[in-house]
Every structure is written in C-alpha cells, then in structure tokens.
Design an enzyme around this catalytic site. Structure first.
Site, PDB file in Angstrom:
ATOM      1  N   CYS A 154       0.814  -1.216   0.000  1.00 27.16           N
ATOM      2  CA  CYS A 154       0.000   0.000   0.000  1.00 27.16           C
ATOM      3  C   CYS A 154       0.851   1.271   0.000  1.00 27.16           C
ATOM      4  CB  CYS A 154      -0.919  -0.029   1.216  1.00 27.16           C
ATOM      5  SG  CYS A 154      -1.904   1.438   1.416  1.00 27.16           S
TER       6      CYS A 154
ATOM      7  N   GLY B 146      -9.462  -4.606 -17.005  1.00 33.50           N
ATOM      8  CA  GLY B 146     -10.134  -3.317 -16.768  1.00 33.50           C
ATOM      9  C   GLY B 146     -10.680  -3.244 -15.360  1.00 33.50           C
TER      10      GLY B 146
ATOM     11  N   LEU C 171      -7.568   0.747 -14.545  1.00 28.09           N
ATOM     12  CA  LEU C 171      -8.250   2.004 -14.849  1.00 28.09           C
ATOM     13  C   LEU C 171      -7.555   3.188 -14.165  1.00 28.09           C
ATOM     14  CD1 LEU C 171     -11.982   0.886 -14.812  1.00 28.09           C
ATOM     15  CD2 LEU C 171     -10.372   0.963 -16.708  1.00 28.09           C
ATOM     16  N   GLU C 172      -7.098   2.993 -12.925  1.00 34.79           N
ATOM     17  CA  GLU C 172      -6.418   4.108 -12.241  1.00 34.79           C
ATOM     18  C   GLU C 172      -5.114   4.460 -12.970  1.00 34.79           C
ATOM     19  OE1 GLU C 172      -8.046   3.403  -7.658  1.00 34.79           O
ATOM     20  OE2 GLU C 172      -5.911   3.283  -8.019  1.00 34.79           O
TER      21      GLU C 172
ATOM     22  N   MET D 138      -9.175  -7.375  -1.505  1.00 33.44           N
ATOM     23  CA  MET D 138      -7.778  -6.974  -1.286  1.00 33.44           C
ATOM     24  C   MET D 138      -7.724  -5.458  -1.159  1.00 33.44           C
ATOM     25  SD  MET D 138      -5.563  -9.508  -3.652  1.00 33.44           S
ATOM     26  CE  MET D 138      -5.206 -11.176  -3.143  1.00 33.44           C
TER      27      MET D 138
ATOM     28  N   HIS E  16     -25.005  23.130   1.671  1.00 38.23           N
ATOM     29  CA  HIS E  16     -25.145  23.589   0.289  1.00 38.23           C
ATOM     30  C   HIS E  16     -24.110  24.670   0.012  1.00 38.23           C
ATOM     31  CE1 HIS E  16     -26.941  24.828  -3.472  1.00 38.23           C
ATOM     32  NE2 HIS E  16     -26.836  26.089  -3.058  1.00 38.23           N
TER      33      HIS E  16
END
Ligand code: FAD
Ligand code: NAD
Length: 471
Positions: free
Chosen positions: A42, A186, A191-192, A323, A449
């Site tokens: 990580c 994919g 993708l990252e 994972m 908001h």
C-alpha cells in the site's frame, strides 16, 4: 532469544496496524518486514504512490484542458516533467513510510528487517540475506499474525519483462510516457494507472475479459465510468480473451479473441498486466507451523481469523476477501483485540470499495445484481451529479448517486456512486448503513449547500418517495 507476546510478519496496512493495536493493548510486540522500508504494498507500490500520480496527472489535465475556461491563461506550452513527477511521488512514499518507522518507535514495537520463516508454531527465523538461506536471528512468539500480503498475478503465457510488459509496480516509475499503453484487465489498477498515462498523453487501450469494466461493482457504475472513459478517448475492449503478449524490440503486440471469436491484434509500446493479485506466502514456511494454505494460495482462517495453528492468525490480502488496505487494517485491529480478550466485530458488507479515477467510483453494501440474485425486493433512488450547483461550479458533471433500499422497511442496502469526491462521500453511506438508517433518515438530514453530498440526500429522497427536489 527475544520472547514476544505477538510477532507480526509483514508491515503493510494489515501488519503495522495490527502491531500498533497489540502494543496499545499492552502486548510485547515485534514486526518483521523483508524490505528495507515499512508499509507494504500500500505505502510503497500501491495506494499511496498511485494516488500521488493520479493527483499530479489530474493537475496537468486541468491545466491543459480546463484552465482556459476558468479564465486562467498560461503563456507558452504546458509540459510534463515525468522525472520530477515520479520524484514527487517517491518523496510522498518516503515521507509516509518514514511515518510508520516513527509509529513503531512510539509504540515500542521491535522492528526486524528480513524474511520471516516459521521454524515451528512459536519460533520464527529472520533471515537478512535470503540468498544464503542462513538465519541471522530467531525470535519466540506466543502468538503470530501473518500479514504477508499479495503480489501481482500474471497470465501463464505472459512473460513479464518488467521493462515494457509490466505490472503496477513498474508502471509507478516509468522513465517515459508510453505512446500507446495496452492495459490487460479493466479492474481497479488498470483504470487508475491507465488514466494517469492517458492524462499525460498516452493512447490507452483497455482489454477486459468480462463484458464490462470494474465487473465486480454495480453494473450502473461500470456503464457510467465506461461512458466517461470513452468520452476521454480511451479504447475499451470488453469480452476480449487475451491469447498472447509478445515483445518485439520497443513494440508490444497483444492478441486477443473478441466476443465473436475473431482475433484482434493490438500494437503498443508498453503493456500493463493488471489481472488481479495473488496471496503471497513464499518463504514463510507455513507448513512447519502447521498453517494450512488453501488451493487458491490463501492462508486458511476461521471466523476469528485464526489459522489451522491455534496461536497463529492471518489478515489482509493473504486471506480471503477484498484486497483492500482498510479491510486489512480492520482485520489487524480485530485480531489484536481478540487476543486481548475483547469481542470485536467486522461487518464485511460495510467495507467500502473505491476506484480513484476521476470521476471517482465508490460503493458500499449490496449491488443491484446481488439483491436480484438473493431475491430481495428493493427500491432505487438515483440522482445525477449534473443537477447540483456544486457540480456546475467545478464543471464536474459526470456521475450519479444511487441508493438501494429495502422495498418494505426502507433500510438502505447499498449505495453506489460515480462522481467528484465520491471516495470521500461514501463515508456518509457507511455511517448510515452501520446505524441501519432508512433512506428516509438520510433524506431528512441537512446536507451543506453547495456540496456534492447533496446528491446523497436527493437520491435518498428519490428512494423514499420518488420526491427528489432538484430534478
Ligand atoms: P501488503 O501491503 O502486501 O504487505 C505485506 C508485507 O509483508 C510486504 O511489505 C511484504 O514485503 C511483507 N512480507 C511478505 N512476506 C514476508 C515474510 N515472509 N517476511 C517478512 N516480510 C514479509 N487498496 C486500497 O484500499 N486503496 C487503494 O487505493 C489501493 N490502491 C492500490 C494500488 C495499487 C497499484 C496496488 C498494487 C494495490 C492497491 N491497493 C489499494 C491494495 C492494497 O495495497 C492492499 O490491499 C494492501 O496493501 C494489503 O495490505 P496487507 O497488509 O495485507 O499486505
Ligand atoms: P481487479 O480484480 O480489480 O481487476 C482485474 C481485472 O482483470 C478484472 O476486471 C478481470 O475481469 C480482468 N481479467 C482477469 N483475467 C483477465 C484476462 N485473462 N484478460 C483480460 N482481463 C482479465 O485487480 P487489479 O486491478 O489487478 O487490482 C488488484 C487488487 O488490488 C484488487 O483486488 C484491488 O482491490 C486492489 N486495488 C485496490 C485499489 C483501490 O482500492 N482503489 C486500487 C488498486 C488496486
């Protein structure tokens, strides 16, 4: 010989968090890590460096594509200095892994650098030079937590040369921007990291075996992200079975069969293989301790995360389940607290999943597909991000929030979102579901908001009584 209450093998987010919690609970604790830096996949080659590059490449893309519209003019060309970008990423990694050194010292945890191997169920040899196989040290531990993590998987016919046919580890330190990056798989990594290089100017082709990208997530999320990726000119080939990957000089040739069984040939200069990760137990000598490894390579555990040896536990990527770093962390705390005689609990259904592309993708709880399969009657409330003032202000119009609630009780069963800052927004859904909130509960809570979180309130209103306010 040093004697410990607990020895932790592996210093990823599972291992180092387990060690800290054990030490907090008064256990004499050791942690063993084969690499020179702590933090595991990580911190060193996973979550942290990939997010650092995602952030840098996002800034670049904004500068090139969006600054002008915001009224920001930059004279001259905007250029990428890849070496500097990678160096910044490494600085972030170094700072973060250094932080773990600090935490180990602060909690009086003994750190051993070397490969940890079981001699038996209570003795671990720590070999600093794996090549000579000579144990330089041995420790005794009443209990051990295996947190040895995972490594990238490969397809049997692919030769990873780690120069042009690469895994995520190499993709985090490339020396040039690929002209054409072919991504096999994919899923999250594909993708990252595909998006990092797409933003930096690469052509990117994704080749996915299943019929959609991020196939384990709710199908609505796949569809929305696919739409965004196509708009950004990614080539996405789903239902493609890769047959061969061949390197010829600076060229990489990928051959795959499409849905109709026709052969498709894709030529690029780099190929990222991101087809999942496998549990890692090499060199652990688990059998000497009586620890069973199943046929998927995972350390087998019971509901207490206890292995077939009663004083040895296992957590994180090396066991079953998602994972994910935060899943590993929860399991580390769980085992430590169990050892201290407490009664901790993990609700695996409420571990969120996030893809850090932009827009981000985030989810918790059941998907529509899972609810259908389980025969649970549910209702859906969906709200598009583009209907929010906040989204228009930052021009982040893609995506939606979808809430799935029990048809009878209105309890929230799943929340799925694509959009700016979805990674952070999903925390609200986790809290709501932990407290078993109904969609109406969430719809009656004030959301500041303008924020992206207003989409959660609106989706909850839509799920409760089909009465979203702003659409
Ligand atoms: P690991 O982090 O893999 O750590 C295991 C450690 O054990 C390693 O340091 C290894 O060297 C050490 N070890 C192994 N065997 C021995 C031995 N015998 N003796 C001593 N030491 C040993 N997850 C997320 O939740 N969010 C993300 O954004 C995310 N991004 C990722 C991006 C990439 C590119 C990758 C590859 C992964 C990403 N992940 C992400 C997944 C995440 O990294 C893992 O789920 C997490 O690291 C698992 O933690 P762990 O403690 O189980 O194992
Ligand atoms: P993944 O499981 O997310 O994706 C692998 C993809 O490869 C899947 O879509 C799968 O269908 C596809 N695939 C498998 N075999 C194939 C084949 N022969 N041809 C074409 N496609 C094929 O795995 P990953 O992206 O490699 O990531 C590994 C792990 O790391 C994941 O479990 C993930 O949870 C974790 N991770 C998490 C994050 C995050 O939380 N943001 C980021 C990166 C990695």
């Amino acid at each position: 010989m040093n004697l410990y209450d607990v020895a932790v093998i592996g210093s990823g987010p599972g291992g180092y968090v387990a060690a800290i919690r054990c030490a907090q609970l008064g256990m004499k604790t050791a942690i063993i890590e084969k690499y020179a830096t702590l933090g595991g996949t990580c911190l060193n080659v996973g979550c942290i460096p990939s997010k650092a590059l995602l952030d840098s490449s996002h800034h670049y893309e904004d500068a090139v594509k969006h600054f002008e519209e915001h009224g920001i003019e930059i004279p001259g060309d905007i250029k990428v200095n890849l070496e500097k970008m990678i160096a910044r990423k490494q600085a972030v990694v170094n700072q973060t892994t250094g932080g773990i050194d600090f935490l180990m010292k602060k909690n009086n945890i003994d750190v051993y650098q070397g490969l940890g191997s079981f001699k038996d169920a209570t003795h671990i040899t720590i070999s600093t030079d794996a090549s000579t196989d000579s144990a330089s040290e041995e420790i005794e531990a009443k209990n051990t937590i295996i947190a040895t993590g995972s490594k990238p998987s490969n397809l049997p016919f692919i030769k990873l040369d780690k120069e042009r046919v690469i895994t995520s580890t190499e993709a985090l330190k490339l020396k040039e921007i690929p002209k054409h990056l072919i991504v096999i798989g994919g899923g999250v990594i594909g993708l990252e990291l595909g998006q990092v290089y797409k933003r930096l100017g690469s052509e990117v082709t994704v080749v996915e075996y299943m019929d959609r990208i991020i196939p384990t997530m709710d199908a609505g999320l796949s569809k929305e992200l696919n739409k965004v990726f196509k708009k950004a000119k990614f080539k996405v080939n789903v239902s493609h079975k890769v047959k061969s990957v061949e390197r010829k000089g600076d060229e990489v040739i990928v051959k795959a069969d499409n849905k109709k069984g026709e052969e498709v040939e894709i030529k690029g200069d780099y190929c990222l293989v991101s087809v999942g990760r496998r549990p890692y137990t090499d060199g652990l000598n688990a059998e000497a301790a009586g620890v069973k490894i199943n046929d998927r390579g995972q350390v087998e555990v019971n509901e207490h995360l206890q292995t077939s040896a009663s004083n040895i536990y296992a957590i994180g990527d090396v066991i079953k389940g998602a994972m994910l770093a935060h899943k590993a962390e929860e399991e580390g705390v769980f085992v430590a607290e169990n050892l201290a005689g407490q009664k901790p609990h993990i609700d695996y259904n409420l571990i969120p999943g996030v893809v850090y592309t932009w827009p981000e993708v985030a989810a918790v709880g059941k998907t529509e597909e899972e609810l259908k399969e389980a025969g649970i009657a549910y209702k859906t409330g969906q709200f598009p991000m583009r209907a929010l003032g906040r989204s228009r202000a930052s021009m982040d119009l893609d995506g939606f929030v979808k809430i799935l609630a029990d048809k009878t009780t209105d309890e929230i069963l799943g929340v799925h979102m694509v959009g700016a800052r979805a990674a952070d927004m999903i925390a609200e859904a986790v809290v709501a579901m932990e407290y078993r909130a109904s969609a109406e509960d969430v719809s009656r809570m004030s959301h500041a908001h303008p924020t992206f979180t207003e989409a959660i309130k609106e989706a909850a209103l839509a799920a409760t009584e089909d009465r979203a306010l702003h659409i």
